[in-house]
Each structure stands twice: as structure tokens, then as C-alpha cells.
Design a protein around this motif. Structure first.
Motif, PDB file in Angstrom:
ATOM      1  N   GLY A 129      49.008  27.064  76.376  1.00  0.00           N
ATOM      2  CA  GLY A 129      50.221  27.712  76.986  1.00  0.00           C
ATOM      3  C   GLY A 129      50.878  27.098  77.943  1.00  0.00           C
ATOM      4  O   GLY A 129      50.729  25.888  78.128  1.00  0.00           O
ATOM      5  N   LYS A 130      52.336  27.226  78.196  1.00  0.00           N
ATOM      6  CA  LYS A 130      53.028  26.537  79.040  1.00  0.00           C
ATOM      7  C   LYS A 130      52.495  26.377  80.520  1.00  0.00           C
ATOM      8  O   LYS A 130      52.276  27.680  80.949  1.00  0.00           O
ATOM      9  N   GLU A 131      52.434  25.177  80.770  1.00  0.00           N
ATOM     10  CA  GLU A 131      51.829  24.977  82.317  1.00  0.00           C
ATOM     11  C   GLU A 131      53.090  25.154  83.273  1.00  0.00           C
ATOM     12  O   GLU A 131      54.215  24.946  82.894  1.00  0.00           O
ATOM     13  N   ARG A 132      52.830  25.566  84.761  1.00  0.00           N
ATOM     14  CA  ARG A 132      53.963  25.504  85.513  1.00  0.00           C
ATOM     15  C   ARG A 132      54.514  24.024  85.709  1.00  0.00           C
ATOM     16  O   ARG A 132      53.553  23.082  85.537  1.00  0.00           O
ATOM     17  N   VAL A 133      55.733  24.039  86.069  1.00  0.00           N
ATOM     18  CA  VAL A 133      56.189  22.711  86.627  1.00  0.00           C
ATOM     19  C   VAL A 133      55.199  22.176  87.763  1.00  0.00           C
ATOM     20  O   VAL A 133      55.177  23.022  88.725  1.00  0.00           O
ATOM     21  N   LYS A 134      55.187  20.975  87.724  1.00  0.00           N
ATOM     22  CA  LYS A 134      54.784  20.287  89.026  1.00  0.00           C
ATOM     23  C   LYS A 134      55.738  19.568  89.943  1.00  0.00           C
ATOM     24  O   LYS A 134      56.560  19.377  89.247  1.00  0.00           O
ATOM     25  N   PHE A 135      55.383  19.372  91.074  1.00  0.00           N
ATOM     26  CA  PHE A 135      56.434  18.670  92.021  1.00  0.00           C
ATOM     27  C   PHE A 135      55.607  17.492  92.520  1.00  0.00           C
ATOM     28  O   PHE A 135      54.599  17.428  92.899  1.00  0.00           O
ATOM     29  N   ASN A 136      56.555  16.243  92.499  1.00  0.00           N
ATOM     30  CA  ASN A 136      55.688  14.902  93.029  1.00  0.00           C
ATOM     31  C   ASN A 136      56.493  15.236  94.454  1.00  0.00           C
ATOM     32  O   ASN A 136      57.668  14.904  94.702  1.00  0.00           O
ATOM     33  N   ARG A 137      55.654  15.313  95.649  1.00  0.00           N
ATOM     34  CA  ARG A 137      55.903  15.278  96.891  1.00  0.00           C
ATOM     35  C   ARG A 137      56.606  14.004  97.583  1.00  0.00           C
ATOM     36  O   ARG A 137      57.590  13.986  98.253  1.00  0.00           O
ATOM     37  N   ALA A 138      56.119  12.903  96.927  1.00  0.00           N
ATOM     38  CA  ALA A 138      56.689  11.416  97.175  1.00  0.00           C
ATOM     39  C   ALA A 138      58.206  11.405  97.017  1.00  0.00           C
ATOM     40  O   ALA A 138      59.078  10.921  97.808  1.00  0.00           O
ATOM     41  N   THR A 139      58.496  11.852  95.736  1.00  0.00           N
ATOM     42  CA  THR A 139      59.870  11.690  95.258  1.00  0.00           C
ATOM     43  C   THR A 139      60.867  13.034  95.484  1.00  0.00           C
ATOM     44  O   THR A 139      62.012  12.928  95.303  1.00  0.00           O
ATOM     45  N   GLY A 140      60.146  14.044  95.444  1.00  0.00           N
ATOM     46  CA  GLY A 140      60.950  15.256  95.659  1.00  0.00           C
ATOM     47  C   GLY A 140      61.198  15.805  94.352  1.00  0.00           C
ATOM     48  O   GLY A 140      62.207  16.673  94.239  1.00  0.00           O
ATOM     49  N   THR A 141      60.773  15.301  93.224  1.00  0.00           N
ATOM     50  CA  THR A 141      61.221  15.771  91.630  1.00  0.00           C
ATOM     51  C   THR A 141      60.182  16.581  91.124  1.00  0.00           C
ATOM     52  O   THR A 141      59.138  16.636  91.411  1.00  0.00           O
ATOM     53  N   ALA A 142      60.665  17.366  90.393  1.00  0.00           N
ATOM     54  CA  ALA A 142      60.093  18.248  89.481  1.00  0.00           C
ATOM     55  C   ALA A 142      59.707  17.758  88.214  1.00  0.00           C
ATOM     56  O   ALA A 142      60.735  17.240  87.674  1.00  0.00           O
TER      57      ALA A 142
END
Length: 139
Positions: A12-25
Motif C-alpha cells: 500500500g502507499k505509505e505516508r509521506v515522511k518528514f526530515n526534521r533536520a531539513t524540514g522537507t517531506a
């Protein structure tokens, strides 16, 4: 109408993850790879044709693997359809993976007006997709 199959354990499609260090998804690598394989199967089925226009009906059949540790009786019941997979991934996450077919099978998945996703156990795990045009081209 077209039909295509992607063999192997369904994802199944997984949730988008966030990189806290760079603030990017970002989309997880496993999802990107699986959707790439799904897109390739769709391209093969389209065989160079233009994407469908208008309203579409999509039927997606997901066959999950049966656990090797299950006793023979439970395994037979699962393969006969008397036991259905209730665990993750959810059917809506399988439906979301159809985004991989945008610009290949249809211009945008908003064209899908009739969607059915079913989940079974199968000897040969995979995803079977059938796409049918409904009526003519409408807005």
C-alpha cells in the motif's frame, strides 16, 4: 478496457515522511519503487496508446501471501476465500498507489468515478487491475 498485473507481495502507499533536520517531506523509498513497478506494468498494458479520457471504472484485486506457518486447514480456507486478510495494508492505501498510473492510463485519477478494491489471499501474491471507460467523454 485494459488489464495489467503486478506480481509479488502487494504494498500500500505509505505516508509521506518528514526530515526534521531539513524540514522537507519525502515519499518513502519502498513506495516510490513499488509505484514505479506498477507504472511500468501499466505502460506495458497500454502498449503506446494515449491515456483514457472521460469517466473510468477501476477494479483492483489484491492477493496477499498466505503465511507459511499456517496449518493446512487454515491455508486451504484462506485460498478458497473463506478467510480474508484483515491486516495492513488497508484497501484505501492500495487504491492510493494507483497514482502511479497518472499520465499513463488516465490523465488524472480524478477520472475514476467507480472504484472497487478487494483483498484476498492467494498462492501467487500480486495486484490485478482492470480499467474500463464508462460512456463517452464528459466534463
Amino acid at each position: 478496457m485494459i488489464e495489467f498485473v503486478l506480481l509479488g507481495p502487494p504494498r500500500g502507499k505509505e505516508r509521506v515522511k518528514f526530515n526534521r533536520a531539513t524540514g522537507t517531506a519525502f515519499t518513502p523509498k519502498r513506495t516510490v519503487e513499488y509505484e514505479g513497478r506498477l507504472a511500468y506494468a501499466a505502460q506495458q498494458a497500454m502498449n503506446g496508446r494515449m491515456p483514457f479520457a472521460g469517466a473510468l471504472r477501476v477494479t483492483m484485486t489484491v492477493k496477499m501471501p498466505v503465511a507459511a506457518s499456517w496449518p493446512k486447514k487454515r491455508r486451504e480456507a484462506a485460498l478458497a476465500g473463506r478467510i480474508r486478510p484483515l491486516g495492513k495494508p488497508d484497501v484505501d492505501n492500495f487504491a492510493k498507489s494507483l497514482d502511479a498510473c497518472n499520465q499513463i492510463v488516465w490523465a488524472d485519477d480524478a477520472q475514476i468515478v467507480d472504484l472497487r478494491v478487494t483483498k484476498f489471499y492467494g498462492d501467487q501474491p500480486g495486484v490485478w487491475v482492470k480499467v474500463e471507460q464508462i460512456g463517452g467523454v464528459f466534463e
